[in-house]
Design a protein around this motif. Structure first.
Motif, mmCIF file in Angstrom:
data_model
loop_
_atom_site.group_PDB
_atom_site.id
_atom_site.type_symbol
_atom_site.label_atom_id
_atom_site.label_comp_id
_atom_site.label_asym_id
_atom_site.label_seq_id
_atom_site.Cartn_x
_atom_site.Cartn_y
_atom_site.Cartn_z
ATOM 1 N N PHE A 1 0.545 16.395 -5.081
ATOM 2 C CA PHE A 1 1.842 16.558 -5.738
ATOM 3 C C PHE A 1 2.884 15.573 -5.196
ATOM 4 C CE2 PHE A 1 -0.210 20.759 -5.380
ATOM 5 C CZ PHE A 1 -0.513 20.972 -6.713
ATOM 6 N N GLY A 2 2.419 14.442 -4.648
ATOM 7 C CA GLY A 2 3.350 13.421 -4.165
ATOM 8 C C GLY A 2 3.972 13.723 -2.824
ATOM 9 N N LEU A 3 3.429 14.667 -2.067
ATOM 10 C CA LEU A 3 3.992 15.023 -0.771
ATOM 11 C C LEU A 3 3.844 13.884 0.225
ATOM 12 C CD1 LEU A 3 2.693 18.700 -0.432
ATOM 13 C CD2 LEU A 3 4.997 17.955 -1.049
ATOM 14 N N ALA A 4 4.869 13.744 1.073
ATOM 15 C CA ALA A 4 4.857 12.758 2.173
ATOM 16 C C ALA A 4 4.542 11.358 1.662
ATOM 17 C CB ALA A 4 3.870 13.179 3.255
ATOM 18 N N ARG A 5 5.131 10.962 0.555
ATOM 19 C CA ARG A 5 4.881 9.635 -0.008
ATOM 20 C C ARG A 5 5.517 8.570 0.876
ATOM 21 N NH1 ARG A 5 3.415 8.220 -4.995
ATOM 22 N NH2 ARG A 5 3.830 10.343 -5.757
ATOM 23 N N GLN A 6 4.776 7.505 1.150
ATOM 24 C CA GLN A 6 5.289 6.383 1.921
ATOM 25 C C GLN A 6 4.520 5.122 1.536
ATOM 26 O OE1 GLN A 6 4.333 6.626 6.193
ATOM 27 N NE2 GLN A 6 3.128 8.457 5.740
ATOM 28 N N SER A 7 5.082 3.973 1.903
ATOM 29 C CA SER A 7 4.454 2.693 1.554
ATOM 30 C C SER A 7 4.669 1.701 2.679
ATOM 31 C CB SER A 7 5.023 2.148 0.240
ATOM 32 O OG SER A 7 6.407 1.875 0.379
ATOM 33 N N VAL A 8 3.821 0.673 2.689
ATOM 34 C CA VAL A 8 3.914 -0.361 3.718
ATOM 35 C C VAL A 8 3.494 -1.687 3.099
ATOM 36 C CG1 VAL A 8 1.550 0.011 4.541
ATOM 37 C CG2 VAL A 8 3.260 -0.962 6.088
ATOM 38 N N ASP A 9 4.109 -2.770 3.540
ATOM 39 C CA ASP A 9 3.765 -4.119 3.079
ATOM 40 C C ASP A 9 2.670 -4.701 3.960
ATOM 41 O OD1 ASP A 9 5.696 -3.887 1.170
ATOM 42 O OD2 ASP A 9 7.194 -5.098 2.232
ATOM 43 N N GLY A 10 1.728 -5.380 3.333
ATOM 44 C CA GLY A 10 0.697 -6.093 4.074
ATOM 45 C C GLY A 10 1.120 -7.521 4.338
ATOM 46 N N ALA A 11 0.231 -8.284 4.956
ATOM 47 C CA ALA A 11 0.508 -9.687 5.220
ATOM 48 C C ALA A 11 0.553 -10.462 3.903
ATOM 49 C CB ALA A 11 -0.572 -10.271 6.137
ATOM 50 N N ALA A 12 1.505 -11.373 3.797
ATOM 51 C CA ALA A 12 1.639 -12.178 2.578
ATOM 52 C C ALA A 12 0.367 -12.975 2.321
ATOM 53 C CB ALA A 12 2.840 -13.110 2.697
ATOM 54 N N LEU A 13 -0.015 -13.057 1.058
ATOM 55 C CA LEU A 13 -1.243 -13.749 0.680
ATOM 56 C C LEU A 13 -0.980 -15.230 0.449
ATOM 57 C CD1 LEU A 13 -2.683 -11.175 -1.878
ATOM 58 C CD2 LEU A 13 -3.111 -11.326 0.584
ATOM 59 N N PRO A 14 -1.927 -16.084 0.800
ATOM 60 C CA PRO A 14 -1.776 -17.513 0.502
ATOM 61 C C PRO A 14 -2.047 -17.781 -0.974
ATOM 62 C CG PRO A 14 -3.894 -17.103 1.515
ATOM 63 C CD PRO A 14 -3.180 -15.792 1.511
ATOM 64 N N LEU B 1 0.849 -1.193 0.000
ATOM 65 C CA LEU B 1 0.000 0.000 0.000
ATOM 66 C C LEU B 1 0.881 1.239 0.000
ATOM 67 C CD1 LEU B 1 -2.779 1.403 0.263
ATOM 68 C CD2 LEU B 1 -2.507 1.228 2.754
ATOM 69 N N GLY B 2 0.674 2.116 -0.977
ATOM 70 C CA GLY B 2 1.382 3.391 -1.036
ATOM 71 C C GLY B 2 0.411 4.541 -0.875
ATOM 72 N N VAL B 3 0.809 5.569 -0.114
ATOM 73 C CA VAL B 3 -0.040 6.726 0.147
ATOM 74 C C VAL B 3 0.791 7.987 -0.036
ATOM 75 C CG1 VAL B 3 -1.470 7.931 1.853
ATOM 76 C CG2 VAL B 3 -1.492 5.447 1.757
ATOM 77 N N ALA B 4 0.198 8.991 -0.690
ATOM 78 C CA ALA B 4 0.872 10.274 -0.902
ATOM 79 C C ALA B 4 -0.156 11.382 -0.875
ATOM 80 C CB ALA B 4 1.641 10.282 -2.225
ATOM 81 N N GLY B 5 0.317 12.581 -0.499
ATOM 82 C CA GLY B 5 -0.538 13.753 -0.511
ATOM 83 C C GLY B 5 -0.517 14.423 -1.872
ATOM 84 N N MET C 1 -1.860 1.556 7.303
ATOM 85 C CA MET C 1 -0.667 2.378 7.382
ATOM 86 C C MET C 1 -0.913 3.469 8.430
ATOM 87 S SD MET C 1 1.132 4.818 4.499
ATOM 88 C CE MET C 1 1.473 3.444 3.399
ATOM 89 N N SER C 2 -0.034 3.567 9.417
ATOM 90 C CA SER C 2 -0.171 4.561 10.473
ATOM 91 C C SER C 2 0.828 5.697 10.256
ATOM 92 C CB SER C 2 0.047 3.914 11.847
ATOM 93 O OG SER C 2 1.331 3.312 11.913
ATOM 94 N N GLY C 3 0.587 6.789 10.968
ATOM 95 C CA GLY C 3 1.484 7.938 10.874
ATOM 96 C C GLY C 3 1.369 8.693 9.568
ATOM 97 N N VAL C 4 0.192 8.683 8.945
ATOM 98 C CA VAL C 4 -0.001 9.373 7.667
ATOM 99 C C VAL C 4 -0.440 10.816 7.946
ATOM 100 C CG1 VAL C 4 -1.247 9.390 5.486
ATOM 101 C CG2 VAL C 4 -0.657 7.212 6.579
ATOM 102 N N PRO C 5 0.306 11.805 7.486
ATOM 103 C CA PRO C 5 -0.104 13.195 7.728
ATOM 104 C C PRO C 5 -1.381 13.528 6.976
ATOM 105 C CG PRO C 5 1.783 13.120 6.245
ATOM 106 C CD PRO C 5 1.576 11.726 6.748
#
Length: 404
Positions: free
Chosen positions: A241-254, A235-239, A268-272
């Motif tokens: 114009f791409g501000l504060a872009r960050q990403s996080v991995d989820g649980a692996a899928l079976p 999961l990727g999240v950005a404000g 994803m926590s800590g998202v401004p």
């Protein structure tokens, strides 16, 4: 009231499963029925199913084949009765499906298979196995000539019918199932692809204005290719114009079978809270087991936007603005008070200075004291009046006659 239903109490991959067996390949319960509390036909009914050979089980975890369209093979399924009495079991093949939670499942007993389950031919539909004995039963698998390339999954099931009582007190028919999986790959062009669908994104702000919020993304991962795949969601999240872009991995899928799907959630926590956020969900496909995939798998991403209004931060800014305005207003009031005090002190000083001017000796202060008349000038000694001289201006007596 007796309800006619077929409910799977459990299907195991391999081995011995006592009744009610543990569910490793559970068939779905009909929607109209609540899952009953299964009651085994006999407390001592225990049996197992495993890939076998004409001489007995050979240690295979599943039936795994790679065949060309039109090919036929013969194999064996071993069914073992661990009970102290004979068991009569139903034996049939069915197609596999992927549950929404990512489990491996088979169609219910009353559903006809249309894929690999329909390509399996067993010599009989029911088998009776003596107590503490095993039967190695042959079957044939014939791949249709028009079979699509890629993976086809199913299983062979040995089931024992029974009865149970559901939560409402109704008697229902229960099908206790134990099975072995079938993985068949038909030769041809492989298309390993996972697609993200139905992306739903939610932002939850924090009451702490100095901390970011939490973005929760829920989406469906569908195997739109023809190869069974695992996957790693990102999961990727950005404000803006791409501000504060960050990403996080989820649980692996079976494992997800071709045509199958499952639903997963990534947080994803800590998202401004930058008012409007853009979320991108992708799944990187991964081969299952020791598969070698050529070409490499690819994932189809999905994108969604969500509003993230920074209410705590706005409240903090408003509070700071009010505090700043109050400080400026207080300074202005103090400055105005000081200016008024200085002006009053100056006026008082002027008034005090007017009262403290000294009076000349022998002269009385007059209303014009302290200032000189415009024609006031010092007189010479000749001009000074002598003693007893009246310095007043003479007056003209009124004689009643005109002065000529």
């Amino acid at each position: 009231m007796r309800l006619l239903a077929t409910i799977a109490a459990g299907i195991a991959l391999l081995g011995v499963v006592p009744a009610p067996p543990a569910s490793a390949l559970a068939a779905p319960t009909p929607p109209a029925q609540q899952e009953p509390s299964p009651a085994p036909p006999s407390a001592a009914a225990t049996w197992g199913v495993a890939p076998s050979s004409a001489r007995g089980p050979n240690g295979r975890p599943a039936f795994s084949y790679k065949l060309d369209p039109g090919a036929t093979l013969t194999d064996y399924i071993g069914v073992t009765n661990h009970s102290t009495r004979p068991l009569t079991l139903s034996l049939y093949a069915s197609d596999a499906v992927t549950t929404t939670q990512g489990g491996f499942d088979l169609l219910a007993a009353d559903q006809e298979p249309t894929d690999v389950g329909s390509w399996v031919r067993l010599p009989r539909r029911t088998v009776t196995i003596p107590s503490t004995s095993r039967l190695d039963i042959p079957f044939t698998l014939t791949v249709p000539r028009n079979a699509t390339p890629g993976d086809h999954a199913g299983g062979i099931v040995a089931s024992l019918a029974g009865a149970a009582v559901d939560a409402q007190g109704n008697r229902v028919a229960v099908d206790h199932r134990v099975g072995a999986r079938i993985y068949l790959r038909v030769a041809g062009e492989l298309q390993p692809t996972l697609t993200v669908e139905n992306l739903r994104v939610r932002h939850s702000g924090s009451v702490n204005p100095l901390a970011g919020g939490t973005v929760t993304a829920t989406f469906t991962v569908r195997n739109t290719g023809n190869v069974r795949l695992a996957g790693q969601p990102v999961l990727g999240v950005a404000g803006p114009f791409g501000l504060a872009r960050q990403s996080v991995d989820g649980a692996a899928l079976p494992e997800i079978l071709p045509g199958g799907e499952l639903t997963t959630t990534v947080r994803m926590s800590g998202v401004p809270p930058l008012f409007r956020l853009t979320a991108n969900a992708t799944v990187t496909p991964a081969a299952v087991g020791d598969q070698i995939l050529d070409p490499p798998p690819r994932g189809e991403p999905a994108q969604a936007t969500v509003w993230a209004v920074p209410w705590p931060q706005l409240a903090l800014l408003i509070l700071l603005a009010l505090v700043g305005w109050a400080l400026i207003a207080a300074r202005r009031r103090r400055a105005a008070q000081l200016a008024r005090a200085v002006a009053a002190a100056r006026e008082e000083g002027r008034a005090q200075a007017g009262q403290d001017i000294p009076v000349a000796a022998g002269r009385q202060p007059s209303a014009t004291a302290g200032r000189a008349a415009p024609d006031d000038h010092p007189m010479s000694d000749a001009d000074r009046p002598g003693p007893g001289h009246d310095n007043r201006h003479p007056t003209i007596e009124d004689t009643g006659k005109d002065e000529k």
